[in-house]
Design a protein around this motif. Structure first.
Motif, PDB file in Angstrom:
ATOM      1  N   GLU A   1       0.974  -2.498   4.943  1.00 40.13           N
ATOM      2  CA  GLU A   1       0.514  -1.116   5.091  1.00 40.13           C
ATOM      3  C   GLU A   1       0.307  -0.798   6.565  1.00 40.13           C
ATOM      4  OE1 GLU A   1       0.149   1.281   2.857  1.00 40.13           O
ATOM      5  OE2 GLU A   1      -0.002   0.271   0.916  1.00 40.13           O
TER       6      GLU A   1
ATOM      7  N   GLN B   1      -0.729  -1.953  -3.573  1.00 38.42           N
ATOM      8  CA  GLN B   1       0.586  -1.347  -3.730  1.00 38.42           C
ATOM      9  C   GLN B   1       1.516  -2.083  -4.694  1.00 38.42           C
ATOM     10  OE1 GLN B   1       1.355   1.619  -2.560  1.00 38.42           O
ATOM     11  NE2 GLN B   1       3.316   1.519  -3.593  1.00 38.42           N
TER      12      GLN B   1
ATOM     13  N   LYS C   1       0.209  -2.244  -8.334  1.00 35.22           N
ATOM     14  CA  LYS C   1       0.263  -1.031  -9.157  1.00 35.22           C
ATOM     15  C   LYS C   1       1.703  -0.727  -9.557  1.00 35.22           C
ATOM     16  CE  LYS C   1      -0.142   2.516  -5.468  1.00 35.22           C
ATOM     17  NZ  LYS C   1      -0.757   3.801  -5.151  1.00 35.22           N
TER      18      LYS C   1
ATOM     19  N   ARG D   1      -8.398  -3.679   5.874  1.00 38.78           N
ATOM     20  CA  ARG D   1      -7.390  -3.619   6.942  1.00 38.78           C
ATOM     21  C   ARG D   1      -8.018  -4.019   8.262  1.00 38.78           C
ATOM     22  NH1 ARG D   1      -4.039   1.888   4.989  1.00 38.78           N
ATOM     23  NH2 ARG D   1      -3.888   1.122   2.858  1.00 38.78           N
TER      24      ARG D   1
ATOM     25  N   GLN E   1     -10.359   3.373  -1.810  1.00 36.28           N
ATOM     26  CA  GLN E   1      -9.298   4.333  -2.118  1.00 36.28           C
ATOM     27  C   GLN E   1      -9.319   4.705  -3.598  1.00 36.28           C
ATOM     28  OE1 GLN E   1      -5.806   4.519   0.673  1.00 36.28           O
ATOM     29  NE2 GLN E   1      -5.442   2.554  -0.303  1.00 36.28           N
TER      30      GLN E   1
ATOM     31  N   HIS F   1       5.968   5.063   6.133  1.00 32.61           N
ATOM     32  CA  HIS F   1       4.894   4.952   5.126  1.00 32.61           C
ATOM     33  C   HIS F   1       4.745   3.471   4.789  1.00 32.61           C
ATOM     34  CE1 HIS F   1       2.122   6.196   2.055  1.00 32.61           C
ATOM     35  NE2 HIS F   1       2.925   6.010   1.038  1.00 32.61           N
ATOM     36  N   HIS F   2       5.428   2.978   3.785  1.00 32.47           N
ATOM     37  CA  HIS F   2       5.545   1.537   3.568  1.00 32.47           C
ATOM     38  C   HIS F   2       6.916   1.290   2.948  1.00 32.47           C
ATOM     39  CE1 HIS F   2       4.623   2.529  -0.523  1.00 32.47           C
ATOM     40  NE2 HIS F   2       3.368   2.838  -0.254  1.00 32.47           N
TER      41      HIS F   2
ATOM     42  N   ARG G   1       8.621   5.863  -5.503  1.00 34.49           N
ATOM     43  CA  ARG G   1       9.004   4.512  -5.053  1.00 34.49           C
ATOM     44  C   ARG G   1      10.477   4.228  -5.320  1.00 34.49           C
ATOM     45  NH1 ARG G   1       3.931   4.894  -3.016  1.00 34.49           N
ATOM     46  NH2 ARG G   1       2.407   4.914  -4.675  1.00 34.49           N
TER      47      ARG G   1
ATOM     48  N   ILE H   1       0.038   7.562  -5.328  1.00 35.95           N
ATOM     49  CA  ILE H   1      -0.656   8.013  -4.121  1.00 35.95           C
ATOM     50  C   ILE H   1      -1.987   7.270  -4.009  1.00 35.95           C
ATOM     51  CG2 ILE H   1      -1.959   9.887  -5.258  1.00 35.95           C
ATOM     52  CD1 ILE H   1      -1.204  11.629  -2.747  1.00 35.95           C
TER      53      ILE H   1
END
Ligand code: ASP
Length: 607
Positions: free
Chosen positions: A170, A194, A197, A216, A230, A458-459, A509, A551
């Motif tokens: 990330e 990420q 999920k 992070r 988050q 983004h990733h 994705r 998101i």
């Protein structure tokens, strides 16, 4: 509880337990304000009625924990306190029990002036007793609950994902946890859930959410936390609009839980448009957009002003600032930070004197009204913005330099003159004028000048735009070339923005293994490296992965806005400082030799 008694309770017996907020001695009458999270009630101890209790009450100090037993009485009319919900009554004590004493705290929850933040964080348990903190934490609970309820009603399951896992890219560094049973190996704390999920979508759960801690290790800027929360979600078969609808719905529920009303159907804007109109990818819509006023000048004007005629000339308009003094005008230049050759023309009046026709056209085109401030930003003719960066994007690097410089100046001016235009407050902005926005179609890749390669903006699990697959194909073999067509690949990525703050980011994705492999390649990863880092994930993609997207939004930031707080630390019960230290428990700390030995770790002495 201490905040619940009302006039209708007069005559009842009651027992209140809480902290001594304040004690006042008035001869034979002694008053104790007793506090818990629900509020404060005045307890009266009368020496004439009960001398022994009065004597005991005299030993009470601030923050003692006591039980007061007695009867509820209406206050005399002239002693009613209309500022307290319990202000019409008092508890006349028949007995007082001291449940625990307290040392003199370094500051009191009832203090009106705040002590320094270090002391507050060291004694966080006292700080949290303050009304403001109780309110913030209650707001946090209400907001999180509203979001949980909303998402559950929409068919989302809350599913936990591991904290001890492996690296998720990330863009930050990982916090690592050494394994004792497998010496020399480490877990990473998740920067986000990420991959889990996405795997939950492959696993058939269809709609997942989690209010989840992420970790992070970044060089901490003023208002960042190394662990933060988050609202993370993922769903199958979505268009971006399906994700947006869910987010708008839960934000509306969250705002409602804090007593605020917002409309759904947030406006949408392409990334390129945001850059052209605001010079930033998270525009604050409360201040007017830019206007390109290049056409208001003649070619001759531009030449005289030494302005590059091939680049936009941006008029920044800040409403209702009024006449600027000479000094204020001189202050604008130092506020301007040029991104590669852009120049500021801060004296619009002088331009008007010299080029009245151009100035009239600019006023008209930018919608200028009496008292508005206009500042121009343009490329200099001698040394216009130059950079070696990619030419494929719709907004060229030279243009970007102008937009971005103007964007920063626009925000600085809006902030500086906040008191005059009154659109928002300078600090502690309660942001009642909620201007939400979806920014979409971000670039997929960003050029890293240091590494001389393309990085995921983004990733790397974000899907490229269907229309740009050709550009990806074309660019995938020139990954170290800043001029590669990779520069023009758009991502199916989106951010939700509120008043210039990014609340969250997400994307549709990649659900096909071949495209995922291509993206890793574009990011300069060999097949082998990709297999090593994400093999399990690439393999999972091969077993019937449905299209999916999602998101994540920052809960701390949303609560901060709703509580009207000025920093994330005000809405996180036990936050860390800007140096990632928990001052209360004193972490991080060195550990003892034995623990290190068990882990097979030795520490190099700092040289
Ligand atoms: N994992 C992303 C993030 O933490 C959010 C997402 O793409 O859903 O920013």
């Amino acid at each position: 509880m201490c905040g619940t008694l009302r006039a209708s309770d007069a005559g009842k017996k009651a027992v209140l337990m809480g902290w001594v907020n304040k004690r006042r001695d008035h001869g034979s009458l002694l008053f104790v304000d007793l506090r818990d999270r629900s509020g404060v009630t005045q307890v009266v101890v009368n020496a004439d009625r009960n001398a022994a209790i009065h004597e005991k009450a005299e030993t009470l100090r601030n923050e003692y924990v006591i039980a007061a037993i007695g009867s509820v009485k209406l206050r005399e009319v002239n002693t009613v306190n209309p500022n307290m919900p319990t202000g019409e009554v008092e508890l006349v004590a028949d007995d007082i029990r001291i449940l625990n004493e307290s040392k003199l705290p370094p500051f009191l929850p009832s203090d009106t002036a705040l002590t320094n933040e270090e002391t507050r964080l060291k004694y966080r348990y006292i700080d949290l007793r303050r009304d403001a903190m109780q309110f913030n934490i209650e707001t946090r609970h209400n907001v999180a609950k509203a979001i949980r309820d909303y998402l559950s009603a929409q068919g989302f399951f809350e599913i936990e994902t591991p904290f001890m896992t492996r690296s998720t890219p990330e863009g930050a560094r990982d916090y690592l946890v050494p394994s004792r049973v497998q010496p020399g190996t480490f877990y990473a704390l998740p920067q986000s859930p990420q991959m889990f999920k996405q795997i939950l979508m492959i696993s058939g759960f269809d709609r997942y959410f989690q209010i989840v801690r992420c970790f992070r290790d970044e060089d901490l800027r003023a208002d960042r936390q190394p662990e933060f929360t988050q609202i993370d979600l993922e769903m199958t078969y979505p268009q971006p609009e399906s994700v947006w609808g869910v987010v708008e719905g839960f934000l509306q529920a969250a705002f409602k839980a804090a007593g605020e009303q917002i409309d759904t159907s947030f406006p949408r804007m392409d990334y390129d448009e945001a850059i052209r109109q605001y010079g930033i990818d998270k525009p604050d819509l409360r201040i007017p957009p830019f206007t390109d006023v290049q056409e208001c000048f003649t070619a001759g004007n531009l030449q005289e002003l030494a302005i590059n005629p091939n680049l936009p000339v941006i008029a920044i308009r800040i409403p209702k600032v009024g006449e600027l003094s000479r000094k204020e005008r001189d202050d604008i230049k130092p506020m301007f930070h040029s991104k590669g050759g852009a120049r500021v023309y801060e004296d619009f009046k002088r331009i008007g004197n010299k080029y009245p026709e151009a100035a009239a056209a600019i006023s008209k085109k930018s919608g200028m009204e009496e008292g508005d401030l206009i500042v121009l930003v343009a490329g200099s003719a001698q040394a216009g913005p130059q950079t070696a960066l990619p030419a494929h994007r719709k907004v060229t690097p030279a243009e970007l330099a102008i937009y971005a410089s103007a964007g920063l100046l626009r925000l600085a001016l809006a902030q500086k003159y906040a008191d005059r235009h009154g659109i928002f407050k300078k600090t502690g902005d309660p942001m009642k004028d909620y201007r939400f926005l979806w920014v979409t179609n971000f670039p997929m890749f960003e050029w890293d000048e240091g590494e001389k390669q393309w990085m995921a903006a983004h990733h790397p699990f974000t899907s490229p735009h269907e229309q740009d697959m050709g550009l990806l194909e074309q660019g995938v073999d020139s990954v170290n070339d800043p001029q590669s067509t990779l520069s023009a690949v758009r991502a199916l990525a989106y951010d939700v923005v509120l008043n210039g703050t990014e609340l969250g980011s997400g994307s549709i994705r990649i659900h096909r293994q071949d495209i995922q492999a291509k993206i890793f390649k574009a990011l300069g990863m060999t097949d082998e490296e990709a297999r090593k880092r994400f093999g399990f994930f690439l393999e999972a993609l091969e077993y019937g992965t449905p299209p999916h997207g999602g998101i994540a939004l920052g809960l701390d930031r949303i609560v901060m806005i709703l509580a009207g707080a000025e920093s994330l630390r005000e809405v996180i019960p036990f936050p860390k400082t800007a140096r990632a230290v928990d001052l209360m428990v004193d972490a991080p700390t060195p550990v003892d030799e034995r623990q290190l030995r068990d882990l097979g770790i030795s520490i190099k002495k700092p040289s």
